[in-house]
Design a protein around this motif. Structure first.
Motif, PDB file in Angstrom:
ATOM      1  N   LEU A  25       0.145  -6.244   9.802  1.00 18.46           N
ATOM      2  CA  LEU A  25       0.129  -5.738   7.730  1.00 18.46           C
ATOM      3  C   LEU A  25       1.086  -6.461   6.513  1.00 18.46           C
ATOM      4  O   LEU A  25      -0.194  -6.682   5.361  1.00 18.46           O
ATOM      5  CB  LEU A  25       1.159  -4.608   7.308  1.00 18.46           C
ATOM      6  N   THR A  26       1.215  -7.659   6.753  1.00 16.95           N
ATOM      7  CA  THR A  26       2.125  -9.123   6.657  1.00 16.95           C
ATOM      8  C   THR A  26       0.596  -9.809   6.266  1.00 16.95           C
ATOM      9  O   THR A  26       0.305 -10.295   4.938  1.00 16.95           O
ATOM     10  CB  THR A  26       3.339  -9.391   6.765  1.00 16.95           C
ATOM     11  N   GLU A  27      -0.162  -9.567   7.430  1.00 16.03           N
ATOM     12  CA  GLU A  27      -0.314 -11.133   8.130  1.00 16.03           C
ATOM     13  C   GLU A  27      -2.130 -10.548   6.669  1.00 16.03           C
ATOM     14  O   GLU A  27      -2.699 -11.085   6.922  1.00 16.03           O
ATOM     15  CB  GLU A  27      -1.564 -11.371   9.133  1.00 16.03           C
ATOM     16  N   LEU A  28      -1.986  -9.373   7.245  1.00 14.25           N
ATOM     17  CA  LEU A  28      -3.606  -8.932   6.081  1.00 14.25           C
ATOM     18  C   LEU A  28      -3.351  -8.960   4.780  1.00 14.25           C
ATOM     19  O   LEU A  28      -3.671  -9.328   3.815  1.00 14.25           O
ATOM     20  CB  LEU A  28      -3.805  -7.378   6.630  1.00 14.25           C
ATOM     21  N   GLU A  29      -2.350  -8.551   4.454  1.00 11.56           N
ATOM     22  CA  GLU A  29      -1.658  -8.954   2.533  1.00 11.56           C
ATOM     23  C   GLU A  29      -2.069 -10.603   2.730  1.00 11.56           C
ATOM     24  O   GLU A  29      -2.866 -10.734   1.827  1.00 11.56           O
ATOM     25  CB  GLU A  29      -0.696  -8.211   2.759  1.00 11.56           C
ATOM     26  N   HIS A  30      -1.386 -11.148   3.309  1.00 10.10           N
ATOM     27  CA  HIS A  30      -1.680 -12.569   3.326  1.00 10.10           C
ATOM     28  C   HIS A  30      -2.962 -13.245   2.985  1.00 10.10           C
ATOM     29  O   HIS A  30      -3.350 -13.676   2.372  1.00 10.10           O
ATOM     30  CB  HIS A  30      -0.761 -13.385   4.346  1.00 10.10           C
ATOM     31  N   THR A  31      -3.496 -13.208   4.184  1.00 11.25           N
ATOM     32  CA  THR A  31      -4.839 -13.159   4.768  1.00 11.25           C
ATOM     33  C   THR A  31      -5.505 -12.468   3.453  1.00 11.25           C
ATOM     34  O   THR A  31      -6.664 -12.720   2.497  1.00 11.25           O
ATOM     35  CB  THR A  31      -5.663 -12.309   5.136  1.00 11.25           C
ATOM     36  N   ASN A  32      -5.200 -11.297   2.790  1.00 11.83           N
ATOM     37  CA  ASN A  32      -6.078 -11.124   1.785  1.00 11.83           C
ATOM     38  C   ASN A  32      -5.729 -11.122   0.185  1.00 11.83           C
ATOM     39  O   ASN A  32      -6.860 -11.545  -0.438  1.00 11.83           O
ATOM     40  CB  ASN A  32      -5.962  -9.485   1.311  1.00 11.83           C
ATOM     41  N   ARG A  33      -4.712 -11.434   0.098  1.00 10.77           N
ATOM     42  CA  ARG A  33      -4.853 -12.543  -1.602  1.00 10.77           C
ATOM     43  C   ARG A  33      -5.436 -14.414  -1.262  1.00 10.77           C
ATOM     44  O   ARG A  33      -5.193 -14.945  -1.806  1.00 10.77           O
ATOM     45  CB  ARG A  33      -2.762 -13.212  -1.030  1.00 10.77           C
ATOM     46  N   GLN A  34      -5.968 -14.516   0.299  1.00 12.88           N
ATOM     47  CA  GLN A  34      -6.444 -16.241   0.850  1.00 12.88           C
ATOM     48  C   GLN A  34      -7.175 -15.809   0.057  1.00 12.88           C
ATOM     49  O   GLN A  34      -7.783 -16.711  -0.802  1.00 12.88           O
ATOM     50  CB  GLN A  34      -5.823 -16.486   1.747  1.00 12.88           C
TER      51      GLN A  34
END
Length: 620
Positions: free
Chosen positions: A416-425
């Motif tokens: 979830l953290t990586e997904l949020e980070h990817t979405n932010r990127q």
């Protein structure tokens, strides 16, 4: 004076918003005092209407904190109301200890603990009574409040000199450590005081309490809510448990569930066999599944439980640790020696999450609870759990115990953290791409505009060139004309020089003194005859006011004649004046004074001609 019905309705909207958005239910509080405190906070920030104040709460998260501090007040202190605490020390605590064996644990609940002073006062009271070592082994003090900010302050246990002003020197020396400018309660005793959030109206009470201290809290609630809270207190107290209230609180209408031990100090004892119903905080459990009679089933259950991939702990109805599987042993450092120990004595009871309140709630409400986002740091890594607390029910829905299961959701949390980070990127990249596209469009428009401006500038330069050529021709023509004028002026200048020389020779040839003055009576011409007559050179006389020249003419007779000549273009007069010549001798001067007429016929000055005659004699 009562508020209008419309205003009351708007005030109820504020309470409903607080309950929906922040989970704080103030509907059980006394309306008069509650409304007075909310109005006080509104006046502090200059807001008149309740609807407008709801808008302020929606846009300003910090306003919630200020409002809660205003509503909850949180007025407390160490050993507040000393007389009541002395009675507690001298009578209540000794009696409570006498009714229990020296090894039996003591459970105390400080409800509405505010900044923690009341909880730490109880700790000092029991430590004085049984000694510090016995206190650490036997006493657990549960301190609760609805104010998270006050609980944070209480956990820090650091107080200013003004806040510990009521304590004696021996108490400060024995129970506090001075750190900087603050007094901090002893860490080894602080571990026996457990702080947690608990809403007396909504949350389940803590059970098997020997002494429940709730001072100056009930008075803020209405009668119906007070009844509900007192029934919960009755349930929370163990047999012969004691209730200690504030001096402004009475239980005259609740004598059926509490007996006054000392009415003046507000100490009450739990009434035995009181007809109290607890349906409002007990819920049905889950049905049990029947199993077939299979050989070796107990051993099979034991191995299956131990081999479970998730950490699991089972406690009995009395919160005694009954089962711990292998995953729980590895994750929380447990072992077989911990089986049979009370849950409260295990570190896992408060790390990674305060389990006991949830176990109590699951026991009383007979329903499963789920605790999300529990963070646990171990061996330099962070593990995230989702904790499930399930009541275990037997036949006839009898409570057998509580199961606590720790589901490791670190991978899901990481994803979830990586997904949020990817979405932010992605969002950032999209915004950058959008910005770049807009910049390119802007640059293209600017280039197009620049091309148009260059074309316009080229046309303007061409037109300017043509204008410059025309101006050059005009300047050449003007130069020729100026050359012609210059030649004419040069010729005229030569003519003027000839005229001046002619006039100079005329003036020089006249033996009489000739003086010409302008309208300001300044000398414009002074011939040689005037120099010989008066001894003043031409260079000294020209430009000087006639009457300022040091000559021997009588000014009183000369001034009127000159002024008349300046005023009248046709004026002419002849005077015989007594004078002093340049040799200082008395002489007679014949003066002819006339106007100097210009081309317009007006007087432009005066012309004076002076001849030296006979020595002065009688005037004729």
């Amino acid at each position: 004076m009562t508020e209008p019905k419309e205003t009351n309705g708007e005030f109820e909207s504020v309470l409903a918003y607080l309950k929906e958005s922040r989970g704080f239910d103030f509907t059980g509080y006394k309306r008069s005092s509650l409304m007075r405190r909310v109005r006080r906070r509104m006046s502090q920030i200059g807001i008149e209407g309740y609807n407008e104040y709801i808008d302020q709460l929606q846009v300003n998260s910090e306003e919630f904190v200020a409002l809660f501090n205003t509503i909850l007040i949180n007025v407390t202190g160490f050993f507040r109301d000393p007389e009541a605490w002395e009675y507690l020390r001298d009578h209540v605590v000794p009696a409570l200890l006498a009714e229990r064996s020296p090894e039996e644990p003591i459970r105390v609940w400080s409800a509405g603990c505010a900044g923690g002073q009341e909880a730490y006062s109880l700790a000092m009271l029991f430590a004085d009574a049984i000694g510090v070592d016995a206190f650490r082994q036997r006493v657990k003090i549960y301190a609760t409040d609805v104010d998270d900010e006050a609980l944070t302050q209480a956990r820090h246990a650091a107080y200013t000199p003004a806040e510990v002003d009521g304590l004696s020197e021996s108490q400060l020396e024995q129970y506090f450590e001075l750190q900087g400018s603050r007094y901090c309660f002893r860490k080894d005793l602080r571990r026996s005081v457990i702080f947690g959030r608990n809403d007396l109206v909504q949350d389940a009470p803590i059970s098997r309490i020997d002494l429940l201290v709730c001072r100056n809290t009930l008075m803020y609630f209405n009668a119906e809510t007070q009844t509900k809270i007192l029934e919960r207190f009755h349930f929370a107290l163990a047999l012969k448990g004691l209730l200690f209230l504030g001096k402004a609180e009475m239980l005259l209408s609740h004598a059926r569930i509490f007996e006054p031990l000392d009415l003046k100090r507000r100490v009450f004892r739990k009434a035995v066999n009181a007809p109290v119903s607890y349906n409002h905080f007990v819920s049905p459990g889950f049905p049990q599944r029947r199993t077939h009679d299979i050989a070796g089933l107990d051993e099979l259950r034991e191995h299956a439980f131990s081999a479970s991939p998730v950490a699991q702990i089972v406690v009995t109805e009395d919160e005694v640790t009954a089962l711990v599987n292998a995953q729980a042993e590895v994750a929380f450092g447990l072992s077989e020696r911990d089986i049979g120990r009370p849950l409260r004595d295990l570190d896992v009871s408060y790390r990674p999450v305060a389990l006991r309140a949830y176990v109590e709630q699951a026991r009383m409400e007979r329903r499963s609870l789920r605790i999300k986002d529990v963070e646990w740091r171990r061996a330099g890594e962070t593990v995230w759990y989702e904790v499930h607390v399930n009541p275990l029910l037997g036949k006839e829905k009898k409570l057998l115990g509580v199961s606590v299961v720790f589901h490791d959701v670190s991978w899901a949390r990481q994803l979830l953290t990586e997904l949020e980070h990817t979405n932010r990127q992605l969002e950032s990249a999209y915004e950058e791409l959008q910005s770049t596209n807009e910049e390119l469009e802007t640059t293209n428009e600017e280039l197009q505009s620049t091309v148009e401006e260059l074309e316009t500038t080229n046309e303007e330069l061409q037109s300017t060139n043509e204008e410059l050529e025309t101006m050059n021709e005009e300047l050449q023509s003007t130069n020729d004309e100026l050359q012609t004028i210059n030649d004419a002026l040069r010729e005229r200048s030569l003519d003027l020089d000839e005229v001046n020389e002619f006039l100079e020779s005329v003036l020089t040839s006249i033996r009489a003194g000739i003086v010409v003055v302008d309208r300001e009576m300044r000398v414009k011409a002074w011939n040689r005859g005037a120099e010989d007559l008066w001894g003043v050179r031409r260079e000294e006389a020209e430009g000087t006011h006639l009457l300022n020249l040091d000559i021997g003419l009588p000014l009183t007779e000369l001034r009127p004649a000159v002024r008349d000549a300046l005023a009248d273009a046709g004026y002419h007069t002849e005077l015989l004046l007594d004078a002093i010549n340049r040799r200082g001798r008395a002489t007679s001067v014949r003066l002819h004074c006339g106007a100097l007429r210009g081309a317009d016929g007006e007087s432009q000055g005066a012309l004076l001609m002076m001849e030296e005659g006979q020595p002065p004699g009688p005037s004729r």
